[in-house]
Design a protein around this motif. Structure first.
Motif, PDB file in Angstrom:
ATOM      1  N   GLY A  55     -49.611   8.494 -30.559  1.00 43.58           N
ATOM      2  CA  GLY A  55     -48.601   9.217 -32.282  1.00 43.58           C
ATOM      3  C   GLY A  55     -49.384   8.922 -32.907  1.00 43.58           C
ATOM      4  O   GLY A  55     -48.996   9.499 -33.389  1.00 43.58           O
ATOM      5  N   VAL A  56     -50.517   7.279 -33.126  1.00 41.36           N
ATOM      6  CA  VAL A  56     -50.287   6.951 -34.535  1.00 41.36           C
ATOM      7  C   VAL A  56     -51.886   8.064 -34.585  1.00 41.36           C
ATOM      8  O   VAL A  56     -52.597   7.937 -34.360  1.00 41.36           O
ATOM      9  N   LEU A  57     -51.140   8.748 -35.998  1.00 35.60           N
ATOM     10  CA  LEU A  57     -52.355   9.648 -36.562  1.00 35.60           C
ATOM     11  C   LEU A  57     -52.995   8.827 -37.581  1.00 35.60           C
ATOM     12  O   LEU A  57     -52.150   8.741 -38.748  1.00 35.60           O
ATOM     13  N   ILE A  58     -54.244   8.751 -37.515  1.00 35.30           N
ATOM     14  CA  ILE A  58     -55.366   7.542 -38.959  1.00 35.30           C
ATOM     15  C   ILE A  58     -56.327   9.634 -39.402  1.00 35.30           C
ATOM     16  O   ILE A  58     -56.737   9.292 -39.295  1.00 35.30           O
ATOM     17  N   GLY A  59     -55.826   9.333 -41.396  1.00 32.28           N
ATOM     18  CA  GLY A  59     -56.929  10.284 -41.087  1.00 32.28           C
ATOM     19  C   GLY A  59     -56.908  11.173 -40.933  1.00 32.28           C
ATOM     20  O   GLY A  59     -57.765  12.608 -40.860  1.00 32.28           O
ATOM     21  N   VAL A  60     -55.642  12.313 -40.169  1.00 34.79           N
ATOM     22  CA  VAL A  60     -56.100  13.684 -39.198  1.00 34.79           C
ATOM     23  C   VAL A  60     -55.742  14.791 -41.109  1.00 34.79           C
ATOM     24  O   VAL A  60     -54.219  13.895 -40.979  1.00 34.79           O
ATOM     25  N   TRP A  61     -56.090  14.827 -41.386  1.00 32.07           N
ATOM     26  CA  TRP A  61     -55.732  15.966 -42.370  1.00 32.07           C
ATOM     27  C   TRP A  61     -54.576  17.039 -41.588  1.00 32.07           C
ATOM     28  O   TRP A  61     -53.044  16.979 -42.428  1.00 32.07           O
ATOM     29  N   GLY A  62     -54.330  17.305 -40.467  1.00 27.78           N
ATOM     30  CA  GLY A  62     -53.545  18.703 -39.856  1.00 27.78           C
ATOM     31  C   GLY A  62     -54.084  18.703 -38.800  1.00 27.78           C
ATOM     32  O   GLY A  62     -54.696  18.141 -38.116  1.00 27.78           O
ATOM     33  N   GLU A  63     -52.799  20.114 -37.869  1.00 23.27           N
ATOM     34  CA  GLU A  63     -53.422  20.004 -36.642  1.00 23.27           C
ATOM     35  C   GLU A  63     -53.684  20.672 -36.253  1.00 23.27           C
ATOM     36  O   GLU A  63     -55.164  21.156 -36.844  1.00 23.27           O
ATOM     37  N   GLY A  67     -45.096  13.458 -41.031  1.00 23.68           N
ATOM     38  CA  GLY A  67     -45.726  13.193 -42.077  1.00 23.68           C
ATOM     39  C   GLY A  67     -47.499  12.633 -42.216  1.00 23.68           C
ATOM     40  O   GLY A  67     -48.274  12.089 -42.096  1.00 23.68           O
ATOM     41  N   TRP A  68     -47.419  12.122 -40.304  1.00 25.33           N
ATOM     42  CA  TRP A  68     -49.340  12.088 -39.883  1.00 25.33           C
ATOM     43  C   TRP A  68     -49.875  12.648 -39.733  1.00 25.33           C
ATOM     44  O   TRP A  68     -50.890  12.952 -40.067  1.00 25.33           O
ATOM     45  N   HIS A  69     -49.586  14.022 -40.629  1.00 27.56           N
ATOM     46  CA  HIS A  69     -50.770  15.183 -41.141  1.00 27.56           C
ATOM     47  C   HIS A  69     -51.206  15.183 -42.658  1.00 27.56           C
ATOM     48  O   HIS A  69     -49.633  15.199 -43.237  1.00 27.56           O
ATOM     49  N   LEU A  70     -52.124  14.912 -43.095  1.00 26.77           N
ATOM     50  CA  LEU A  70     -51.882  14.134 -44.611  1.00 26.77           C
ATOM     51  C   LEU A  70     -51.763  15.469 -45.039  1.00 26.77           C
ATOM     52  O   LEU A  70     -51.786  15.081 -46.614  1.00 26.77           O
ATOM     53  N   LYS A  71     -52.412  17.077 -44.545  1.00 21.18           N
ATOM     54  CA  LYS A  71     -51.696  18.293 -45.644  1.00 21.18           C
ATOM     55  C   LYS A  71     -50.816  17.901 -45.927  1.00 21.18           C
ATOM     56  O   LYS A  71     -49.659  18.290 -47.153  1.00 21.18           O
TER      57      LYS A  71
END
Lengths: 529, 529
Positions: free
Chosen positions: B521-529, A187-191
């Motif tokens: 580990g908290v990602l904000i606004g990251v689309w994908g890997e 879920g951290w990846h918006l895609k």
């Protein structure tokens, strides 16, 4: 007038004001929250003190603006001298429990200086902050962070009881979907936002927190209580369990609010925020389309669970002695104004839904009505104190009780402007702008017509809300608007002067103290006998 | 650069800036304080954060403006979250002792909430506030007040050892003269000010406090120390022991600064203050003439005692490793502007003497010089931290270190305006004006040319200091000066925005915290890997 016995203070996280049926969303049906609006008053111009979780919440709990309470951003501890709802209501015999998120950090440095340990009763309350602990869960638990905090999480324990396995089921089920090869899609990846979470709906965070609130209310029995049911959703990670993950298609979305004009010579602070990764992501084609189904589904899910909770309160008769408040800590740009997240002061970020149901007969006349009164998050604490009969604390509290508005009265001299502010020291935007942490400051004043945003060290923003409700055209640097800006600056000065910072002495004591203290024998300016 | 080992921080109480030889008084000789000026830097434009004892001192001790630290008036407790000089210097191994007055009240309500008792080590330090207790004495001891506080007073014990008798020798000897029939004539009555106190000069408060400071310094030995020698005089009760009671006759007085113009349609807040008993007393014919001999004599006495203390420091070589600061907490109207006491923002009230001697070689070039730099009382704490090598605390401290100025350097971007403020909720003037305690607020901004005083809810004052150094002509309501007032209002807004209220997190942590906390580990606004 009888006092209200209990308060159910519900907060959704990152819920925009306009994503509810009763606030006019044409496709997102929220019949249960709408039912609340039908029983109470819908505030159509409610604003948070800062469009960021931590500081906004600290204002809801302390009744003070952000640079008065001092928890100016998410990880900034609430100073040990600040009092919260728990501190005010506990002496009245009210149990005050948090179920879910507060985002508050304890002032461990202050505690150490005063020799206070976190594992004492007082230390625990300070850490909560002020509330009685019940089910504190701030909702973001990447495995490394969880380990750093000791590894335990009640929600994980419960998931394991339901058959979910592993060190961190939150990460593997609540915050993950599953790929075609069985792989976890985070879920951290918006895609991945349009995929279903691996957790079953009835085991999701929203379900769990609602259940825990019910458990607390049952446990409290006849003791008066305030239950802060503080949902973690629809805040990111945007990941909804089935069937909520794909209920809403693009035909149900509100149109995106952005204009090319906004990217032409923008205000420098706004420009720096537009340049951050999250803003660029949400400005990408396809981003809203992927995220909005989850965002809307998570809201719909909250509404369904609240429906069951409200039914139970009605069946048990508790609704008759309980004030119910529903609000949010800030909105979500969701691609509007070329932005993601929140932080700045456009309406979709700083304005929130606010519905208040006063169960008493005095509020019968206003049930199902709405008001355009300019209200702020700091109005909640004074409201709670007044309706429960707790002593007021006008020397500390910076808002005003909403009770008169709830009872259909016109309060004298209600404010003509709302105020919000931000410490943006923690953002990449600060580095882009090359300002010191203490200089990363923005202040909003919004009147009926104007929205003025004062940035320390940079030009302001100015929007004409009557002729430009979309907030596309910024008059902040237009010489023709110099007088408007001066007037708004004066209003901002008034608000800053209105901060309550003589917190250690009540107004009553000031009134009684007198100058010369003649009774004590200290004489000032007395010539002779 | 080596650090300064010790700090002797001398404060006189209610001493006007212009009642010292080195500041130009033509008849009041103060050769010892002048000697200090010859060895250090004389600040000719030094201002207090509030022209009232308690709040001004709290700013000197916390390095924060009055509505930041919250002890907004004399009896208002310093909130428990505030740190003082003692808290900053103790971790450096510096003993910090108060000898004399601080006027600080402990935050007993905050202590009770946190389960802290006044008789614990931490409780005692909080009560002092922050300093190590040594000889705390706030100087006003009418018998009833003394009884309310438990009846004990070290100075009284010492007086009794010297042969003075009774329950309260302070009252009967230090604060009383003797009438022709042997009756006590109290220092509380201004009409007695030109009589000699019954106490002998060598047993007066000024003598006693100087002796106690010397004892502390001897006792500290080789341990680094800060000694806050805080004289109670020349503050009222204006009563000097012989021979100081009649050294100065009317031919030695500075002319009174008042004009009939000031009483014609005055600013309403100023008007209310002019109407208070103390102002009317000092506007009476004969009042100044009776009080000034005592006021001047008490200053002369302090100078004499300081001379002996300075001699001793020089003889013992301690002067080589000791920074010496001499200042005051505010001035005294003494009938100027038809006022008594202090509280408002005319120069005689808000401006103070400030002399700083840095013993190190780097300061050799500035010895005996003066500067017109606009400095404030909040600059002292950062100065003390810098010269002793203590870590800075820029997230809390609102002033700037004076060290560059002491070393003959030109600090970059030094302030172009000084700031002071008042909570006048405790005065009869508030009742005259019929305002609520939280609305009794005034704020001064003084630039090179202008002095602007903003009163909440009332018109401002505006003085042109270049053309009206006497501050007789108030342009506060003159429409021709609207633009000047607007500019000064903007400067005031800047100062209010500059308050440091993110006190629980340092700037370094903010810089390092980053927004998204990717490492956690908290990602904000990251689309994908």
């Amino acid at each position: 007038m009888t006092h209200v016995k209990n308060i159910l203070f519900i907060m959704a996280d990152q819920l925009r004001w306009d994503y509810l049926g009763c606030y006019g969303h044409p496709h997102l049906d929220t019949p249960n929250i709408d039912r609340l609006a039908a029983k109470g008053v819908r505030f159509d111009r409610a604003y948070v003190q800062s469009p960021v979780c931590g500081p906004s919440r600290a204002s809801c709990y302390t009744g003070r603006t952000v640079f008065s309470h001092g928890a100016t951003w998410n990880r900034v501890p609430l100073p040990i001298g600040e009092l919260t709802l728990g501190d005010y209501l506990r002496p009245q015999g009210v149990r005050t429990a948090v179920v879910g998120k507060t985002h508050m950090m304890p002032d461990t440095e202050g505690m150490a200086r005063l020799g206070l340990s976190r594992d004492t009763e007082i230390g625990i309350k300070i850490s909560q902050p002020g509330f009685d602990p019940y089910e504190r869960d701030d909702g973001l638990h990447p495995t490394q962070l969880l380990r750093n905090k000791g590894g335990t999480l009640s929600y994980n324990d419960w998931l394991r009881e339901q058959g979910y396995e592993g060190e961190n089921p939150w990460n593997d089920y609540a915050n993950a979907a599953q790929g075609p090869g069985g792989e976890l899609l985070s879920g951290w990846h918006l895609k991945n936002s349009n995929l279903p979470a691996r957790v079953k709906e009835e085991h999701s965070e929203t379900a769990y927190m609602t259940m825990r609130a019910k458990e607390f209310i049952e446990e409290a029995g006849d003791t008066p209580w305030l239950c802060h049911l503080s949902f973690i959703k629809p805040h990111w990670p945007y990941m909804a369990p089935a069937p909520y993950h794909n209920m809403y298609g693009s035909e149900t979305f509100l149109p995106v609010m952005r204009s090319d004009e906004e990217r032409t010579d923008p205000n420098p602070v706004y420009g720096a925020f537009m340049g951050m990764e999250v803003s660029e992501t949400f400005s990408m084609a396809g981003a809203r389309e992927t995220v909005l189904p989850a965002y809307m589904g998570l809201i719909k899910q909250i509404d369904d669970h609240l429906g069951r909770l409200f039914d139970w309160l009605e069946e048990s008769g508790k609704d008759k002695e309980t004030m119910i408040v529903f609000t949010s800590d800030h909105g979500d740009y969701m691609g509007d104004h070329w932005m993601g997240e929140k932080e700045l002061f456009h309406e979709c970020s700083v304005r929130v839904p606010l519905i208040v149901v006063d169960p008493r007969v005095q509020a019968d006349a206003t049930r199902g009505t709405s008001t355009e009164a300019l209200v702020e998050a700091i109005d909640l604490v004074p409201t709670f104190l007044e309706v429960t009969g707790a002593p007021s604390a006008e020397h500390r509290l910076e808002g005003r009780s909403l009770m008169a508005l709830l009872h259909g009265e016109t309060p004298k001299g209600w404010r003509d402007a709302v105020f919000s502010e931000i410490d943006y020291g923690f953002y990449a935007a600060r580095e882009t702008l090359d300002v010191a942490p203490s200089d990363a400051r923005g202040y909003m004043i919004r009147t009926d017509k104007w929205k003025y945003v004062h940035f320390k060290g940079f030009p302001p923003q100015l929007f004409d809300l009557q002729n430009d409700a979309e907030e596309f055209h910024d008059f902040g640097r237009d010489p023709d608007y110099d007088l408007v800006r001066r007037d708004m600056e004066s209003k901002l000065l008034d608000r800053l002067i209105n901060r309550k910072n003589r917190v250690t002495m009540t107004d009553e004591v000031v009134r009684g103290a007198g100058l010369s203290g003649k009774s004590s024998g200290v004489l000032i300016g007395v010539w002779g006998e």
